[in-house]
Scaffold this active site. Sequence first.
Site, PDB file in Angstrom:
ATOM      1  N   GLU A 258     -58.471-106.991  19.187  1.00 58.99           N
ATOM      2  CA  GLU A 258     -59.772-106.964  18.527  1.00 58.99           C
ATOM      3  C   GLU A 258     -60.117-105.562  18.034  1.00 58.99           C
ATOM      4  O   GLU A 258     -60.668-105.400  16.943  1.00 58.99           O
ATOM      5  CB  GLU A 258     -60.867-107.458  19.489  1.00 58.99           C
ATOM      6  CG  GLU A 258     -60.748-108.914  19.892  1.00 58.99           C
ATOM      7  CD  GLU A 258     -61.118-109.886  18.783  1.00 58.99           C
ATOM      8  OE1 GLU A 258     -60.957-111.099  18.991  1.00 58.99           O
ATOM      9  OE2 GLU A 258     -61.568-109.456  17.692  1.00 58.99           O
ATOM     10  N   ARG A 262     -60.629-104.987  14.036  1.00 58.40           N
ATOM     11  CA  ARG A 262     -62.014-104.688  13.636  1.00 58.40           C
ATOM     12  C   ARG A 262     -62.225-103.199  13.402  1.00 58.40           C
ATOM     13  O   ARG A 262     -62.782-102.795  12.388  1.00 58.40           O
ATOM     14  CB  ARG A 262     -63.004-105.178  14.712  1.00 58.40           C
ATOM     15  CG  ARG A 262     -62.950-106.669  14.952  1.00 58.40           C
ATOM     16  CD  ARG A 262     -64.118-107.129  15.800  1.00 58.40           C
ATOM     17  NE  ARG A 262     -63.862-108.438  16.400  1.00 58.40           N
ATOM     18  CZ  ARG A 262     -64.797-109.309  16.716  1.00 58.40           C
ATOM     19  NH1 ARG A 262     -66.069-109.028  16.499  1.00 58.40           N
ATOM     20  NH2 ARG A 262     -64.491-110.464  17.276  1.00 58.40           N
ATOM     21  N   ASP A 391     -52.319-118.089  15.225  1.00 58.24           N
ATOM     22  CA  ASP A 391     -52.657-117.976  13.803  1.00 58.24           C
ATOM     23  C   ASP A 391     -52.189-116.724  13.072  1.00 58.24           C
ATOM     24  O   ASP A 391     -51.333-116.771  12.181  1.00 58.24           O
ATOM     25  CB  ASP A 391     -54.171-118.161  13.603  1.00 58.24           C
ATOM     26  CG  ASP A 391     -55.035-117.346  14.577  1.00 58.24           C
ATOM     27  OD1 ASP A 391     -54.507-116.459  15.255  1.00 58.24           O
ATOM     28  OD2 ASP A 391     -56.256-117.586  14.623  1.00 58.24           O
ATOM     29  N   GLU A 525     -63.187-118.823   8.338  1.00 54.36           N
ATOM     30  CA  GLU A 525     -61.842-119.271   7.910  1.00 54.36           C
ATOM     31  C   GLU A 525     -61.865-120.283   6.764  1.00 54.36           C
ATOM     32  O   GLU A 525     -60.992-120.251   5.879  1.00 54.36           O
ATOM     33  CB  GLU A 525     -61.079-119.856   9.116  1.00 54.36           C
ATOM     34  CG  GLU A 525     -60.688-118.835  10.152  1.00 54.36           C
ATOM     35  CD  GLU A 525     -61.844-118.396  11.047  1.00 54.36           C
ATOM     36  OE1 GLU A 525     -61.766-117.303  11.647  1.00 54.36           O
ATOM     37  OE2 GLU A 525     -62.846-119.145  11.142  1.00 54.36           O
ATOM     38  N   THR A 611     -56.546-109.507   9.028  1.00 55.61           N
ATOM     39  CA  THR A 611     -57.084-110.782   9.519  1.00 55.61           C
ATOM     40  C   THR A 611     -58.585-110.713   9.800  1.00 55.61           C
ATOM     41  O   THR A 611     -59.194-111.722  10.130  1.00 55.61           O
ATOM     42  CB  THR A 611     -56.293-111.263  10.753  1.00 55.61           C
ATOM     43  OG1 THR A 611     -56.539-112.655  10.963  1.00 55.61           O
ATOM     44  CG2 THR A 611     -56.657-110.475  12.001  1.00 55.61           C
TER      45      THR A 611
END
Length: 633
Positions: A258, A262, A391, A525, A611
Amino acid sequence: MTTPALLPLSGRRIPTLTPGVSSFPHHRATLRLSEKFILLLILSAFITLCFGAFFFLPDSSKHKRFDLGLEDVLIPHIEPGKEGKHNAGGQLEEEESLRDKIRADHERALQEAKEKLRKSKDELKAEIQTEKTKVAEDLKKKDGPKPLPPVPMPKLVGVNDGDPGDPDTKEKRDKIREMMKHAWDSYRQYGWGHNELKPLAKKGHSTNIFGNSQMGATIVDALDTLYIMGLHDEFKDGQEWIEQNLDFSVNAEVSVFEVNIRFIGGLLAAYYLSGQEVFKVKAVQLAEKLLPAFNTPTGIPWAMVNLKSGVGRNWGWASAGSSILAEFGTLHMEFVHLTYLSGNPAYYEKVRHIRKLLAKMDRPNGLYPNYLNPRTGRWGQHHTSVGGLGDSFYEYLLKAWLMSDKTDTEARKTYDDAIEAIERHLIRKSNGGLTFIGEWKNGHLERKMGHLTCFAGGMFALGADGSPDDKAGHYLQLGAEIAHTCHESYDRTVLKLGPEAFKFDSGLEAVAVRQNEKYYILRPEVIETYWYMWRFTHDPKYRQWGWEATQAIDKYCRVSGGFSGVKDVYSSNPTYDDVQQSFFLAETLKYLYLLFSGDDLLPLENWVFNTEAHPLPVLHMANITLPGSQNQG
């Protein structure tokens, strides 16, 4: 009997006696004897002290000043009558000069002490603070990061504007920009510096992925969205907070994945878009703090790392202490850019090592299981998903190839092989004709699809060009079918917002069955897939579907203090979860804004989105040699 009061003392608790009350049953005669004995002891100690002072203290007439005898300590002692051994005159003069210097220093120190004693408490505090700041700055200069090497900025195209042309589309885009401003202004007012916002409680919010630290996740995540929307005052506010407050030397255990997507992704994108050096410097500083997570027997990183101590560990719930495919497999894009910008080959080497290790491993049915043990290098339970846990691993194989200007053919081949296995084992058509991607669990297919999996429609479209065996048309069509299925999951709810997961059996299709799967937490998404499909086909239905979602979010998720997720998309009167996720500003609103912008805003030939929707420029690898690479990235 009175219970003794307890007081803490250096971590222990000791009984204290209440005056006049015994804590233990002693006889009074014993108490009197004890008192006399103690008095005698004190008296004898006092007499001894007086005699000692009389006989052993030096005669004050021999000492004109109180100098603590430092001269004898700091200067080699010279016994009387032995001066001849020291070269007579010259050396004695030198030593006398040294004595004079020390005397002068003593006098100056005494004078300074007297002056300080005359100062007020506030003046002394201010002086101490100034000294502390000076010491801290000196240490920073001494131990601070080495300056980063100058590297050429990749060719940057389409970093602003993107005017869609027709007034109706522009009006919709302006509405999305206003929603971003509301989300940001609310965070600015009620949650500034916290990781996220509780828009109903109107206060800051954080989750365990950021540890116990206040690292301003929303600020870092939102910067590039603010920039491309032309909200430059807000961008400047965010930049100032980062310059003054973003500190990674905190005792906080954070998610490597994360923080990478981010924070490092957000900082790198802000650097490339704005050219402001502070973002590049902060990204590299943070990346250095993540490197200890790779200190495992296999080089597969831990899921979490303490930013201060460098100690890593895995999530307790992950299959027998395993690392997660979507976490350790979603580092490549950012780490290649880190090596490019810093000149440090370590980042590139770490992700290359992960790829090489995975290439050597057996894959059941050609599929990658979601769990890998970083100690043994063996797969955990055989669960494969293109949704959560798996994913972005597949996404980053394709994007590593695109970001390398299509020179990283190894990444493309690995992607193609993985997608072929996914098509064979996970992609099915429902009785009602909806194409969905299920999950492989211990040898059988679960006919359930998560909201997270809906990104795959965009991935198939993005990877269509360059597919083997002239299958570009097939993958563009597959992307369109997934987009349609995910739109159905929205359309079959009361709020016209999609659930977290939906099933395809028992006569129900694209509908959530369990109560704990009916929530919508502002996820991006489905909208991400609409945007990619719009870019590759310009079919107007994707803008229509995107506008439906925009209106639903504004109607059901907007509150006075920002935007909140909802707990049940099938209820006409839903309750809020009271969280404004940082990814709502980073991804959902960015993809909506791009959907209603011209294709010249962040063109896909020049930019690759990580992503978390942070755009990173294509590195033209034919002209670049990364430190630690042979000829390519």
